[in-house]
Design an enzyme around this catalytic site. Structure first.
Site, PDB file in Angstrom:
ATOM      1  N   MET A   1      37.222  41.361  39.641  1.00  0.00           N
ATOM      2  CA  MET A   1      36.708  41.163  38.280  1.00  0.00           C
ATOM      3  C   MET A   1      35.757  39.960  38.249  1.00  0.00           C
ATOM      4  O   MET A   1      35.427  39.461  37.166  1.00  0.00           O
ATOM      5  CB  MET A   1      37.856  40.968  37.289  1.00  0.00           C
TER       6      MET A   1
ATOM      7  N   LEU B   1      34.261  34.565  41.196  1.00  0.00           N
ATOM      8  CA  LEU B   1      34.842  34.555  42.534  1.00  0.00           C
ATOM      9  C   LEU B   1      35.341  33.179  42.964  1.00  0.00           C
ATOM     10  O   LEU B   1      34.755  32.152  42.637  1.00  0.00           O
ATOM     11  CB  LEU B   1      33.795  35.061  43.533  1.00  0.00           C
ATOM     12  N   HIS B   2      36.447  33.209  43.693  1.00  0.00           N
ATOM     13  CA  HIS B   2      36.990  31.986  44.292  1.00  0.00           C
ATOM     14  C   HIS B   2      37.380  32.299  45.742  1.00  0.00           C
ATOM     15  O   HIS B   2      37.201  33.443  46.199  1.00  0.00           O
ATOM     16  CB  HIS B   2      38.175  31.462  43.468  1.00  0.00           C
TER      17      HIS B   2
ATOM     18  N   HIS C   1      39.209  35.613  46.573  1.00  0.00           N
ATOM     19  CA  HIS C   1      38.345  36.791  46.684  1.00  0.00           C
ATOM     20  C   HIS C   1      37.573  36.767  48.018  1.00  0.00           C
ATOM     21  O   HIS C   1      37.432  37.781  48.683  1.00  0.00           O
ATOM     22  CB  HIS C   1      37.302  36.809  45.559  1.00  0.00           C
TER      23      HIS C   1
ATOM     24  N   ASP D   1      48.566  39.523  43.578  1.00  0.00           N
ATOM     25  CA  ASP D   1      48.945  40.509  42.561  1.00  0.00           C
ATOM     26  C   ASP D   1      49.878  41.530  43.218  1.00  0.00           C
ATOM     27  O   ASP D   1      49.505  42.673  43.462  1.00  0.00           O
ATOM     28  CB  ASP D   1      47.687  41.176  41.998  1.00  0.00           C
TER      29      ASP D   1
ATOM     30  N   SER E   1      41.042  33.189  38.852  1.00  0.00           N
ATOM     31  CA  SER E   1      39.914  32.945  37.942  1.00  0.00           C
ATOM     32  C   SER E   1      40.431  32.318  36.652  1.00  0.00           C
ATOM     33  O   SER E   1      39.719  31.572  35.981  1.00  0.00           O
ATOM     34  CB  SER E   1      39.195  34.256  37.626  1.00  0.00           C
TER      35      SER E   1
HETATM   36  P1  AMP Z   1      40.719  39.851  40.366  1.00  0.00           P
HETATM   37  O1  AMP Z   1      39.279  39.506  40.352  1.00  0.00           O
HETATM   38  O2  AMP Z   1      41.600  38.790  39.808  1.00  0.00           O
HETATM   39  O3  AMP Z   1      41.000  41.226  39.819  1.00  0.00           O
HETATM   40  O4  AMP Z   1      41.127  39.922  41.903  1.00  0.00           O
HETATM   41  C1  AMP Z   1      40.444  40.770  42.810  1.00  0.00           C
HETATM   42  C2  AMP Z   1      41.232  40.830  44.093  1.00  0.00           C
HETATM   43  O5  AMP Z   1      41.350  39.510  44.635  1.00  0.00           O
HETATM   44  C3  AMP Z   1      42.666  41.362  43.889  1.00  0.00           C
HETATM   45  O6  AMP Z   1      43.012  42.210  44.967  1.00  0.00           O
HETATM   46  C4  AMP Z   1      43.479  40.098  43.886  1.00  0.00           C
HETATM   47  O7  AMP Z   1      44.820  40.285  44.295  1.00  0.00           O
HETATM   48  C5  AMP Z   1      42.720  39.250  44.895  1.00  0.00           C
HETATM   49  N1  AMP Z   1      43.035  37.837  44.684  1.00  0.00           N
HETATM   50  C6  AMP Z   1      42.967  37.143  43.507  1.00  0.00           C
HETATM   51  N2  AMP Z   1      43.418  35.882  43.689  1.00  0.00           N
HETATM   52  C7  AMP Z   1      43.775  35.789  44.989  1.00  0.00           C
HETATM   53  C8  AMP Z   1      44.323  34.741  45.792  1.00  0.00           C
HETATM   54  N3  AMP Z   1      44.601  33.534  45.283  1.00  0.00           N
HETATM   55  N4  AMP Z   1      44.562  34.991  47.093  1.00  0.00           N
HETATM   56  C9  AMP Z   1      44.295  36.215  47.624  1.00  0.00           C
HETATM   57  N5  AMP Z   1      43.779  37.239  46.935  1.00  0.00           N
HETATM   58  C10 AMP Z   1      43.533  37.036  45.630  1.00  0.00           C
END
Ligand code: AMP
Length: 292
Positions: free
Chosen positions: A35, A38-39, A42, A156, A192
């Protein structure tokens, strides 16, 4: 078709065209759905996917159907320029930035739902429509990208379990790769949503990881009561100012069903609100015991 620099694509049609020619050239496709905002969490998924595939596709889409009516869809942080620069630096081949109407055109009425306890436990208790939104958008993205491997974060954990179930049940011909949780230096899981936290909430939020690490220690020292483990986490978090516990659950890592005695691979998952910001974290532990 050779892709030299990153292609930024907004339409499904353009995405399908470019991927079709890559596929027929025999290239393997790795896919990281996100989504955005990015950090390093991601980026760790992108790095793994970059290593394991010829072509790396990343989607950035703040998916409206996974947000409840009173959740943070409008406030969700977005920074397209920064995300684009970060993806370029990770050598991403295709950045897919669909507008909402491309994914949910007028008249859209079909949803993908994983039924049963997996989508009723943990986060689903306070976010009852969340996983339906996740499985619907991920199924659509899988159809569009048709990846060989798709990368998800253990951060997640429930999402991972639900997607693995969907992939199995609906015969998606791809491998789900689960990547470890990336944490800040003090242990807070990267998210995020951490940007919503006030400085005080940010420093207090480390209690989530600390309480999970202590639970892990208890289990290593022989504790096998799920209730005792959950209570110790609760005792640690409850006194923290602004922290309101949504749930602390000790469950079977695969089925996400509640446990009384700890045996085999377990997941300790929690969600805690700091003011309006809801944070999740988890730890998975192999407790040994009978083989399954
Ligand atoms: P999101 O943008 O939050 O939907 O996350 C996109 C993908 O990045 C999902 O598969 C999340 O589980 C993964 N993700 C988010 N935060 C982390 C994190 N701290 N460590 C590893 N993967 C992450």
């Amino acid at each position: 078709m050779e892709i030299d620099s990153m292609e930024i694509i907004k339409s499904k049609k353009a995405l399908r065209t470019i991927l079709k020619s890559s596929r027929s050239a025999g290239k393997s496709i790795g896919f990281v759905p996100t989504m955005g905002f990015l950090h390093a969490g991601h980026l760790s998924l992108m790095r793994r996917a970059r290593q394991e595939n010829d072509l790396l596709v990343v989607s950035i889409f703040v998916n409206p159907t996974q947000f409840g009516p009173n959740e943070d869809l409008d406030a969700y942080p977005r920074d397209t320029e920064r995300d684009t620069a970060l993806m370029l630096a990770e050598d991403v081949d295709i950045a897919f930035f669909p507008p909402a109407e491309e994914i949910y055109p007028q008249g859209f009425t079909t949803y993908v739902t994983v039924e049963g306890p997996m989508t009723q436990a943990l986060c689903a208790k306070s976010r009852p429509t969340h996983f339906r939104g996740v499985t619907t958008v991920v199924a659509k993205l899988f159809h569009l990208v048709m990846p060989d491997k798709a990368y998800f974060g253990q951060k997640d954990a429930q999402q991972v379990a639900v997607i693995q179930q969907m992939v199995k049940d609906l015969d998606f011909d791809l491998q789900v790769v689960v990547c470890p949780i990336k944490r800040e230096a003090d242990g807070l899981a990267m998210s995020s949503r951490n940007t919503y936290l006030s400085p005080r909430q940010r420093s207090d939020a480390v209690v989530l990881f600390q309480s999970l690490a202590e639970a892990q220690q208890m289990i290593a020292s022989g504790e096998r009561s799920a209730l005792a483990v959950a209570r110790s986490i609760e005792t640690r978090i409850k006194p923290v100012q602004d922290a309101v516990i949504d749930y602390i659950s000790v469950v079977d890592a695969e089925t996400l069903t509640d446990l009384e005695r700890l045996e085999g691979k377990i997941l300790i998952a929690l969600a805690v609100k700091f003011g309006k910001t809801r944070l999740i974290d988890n730890i998975s532990i192999n407790c040994g015991g009978p083989c399954r």
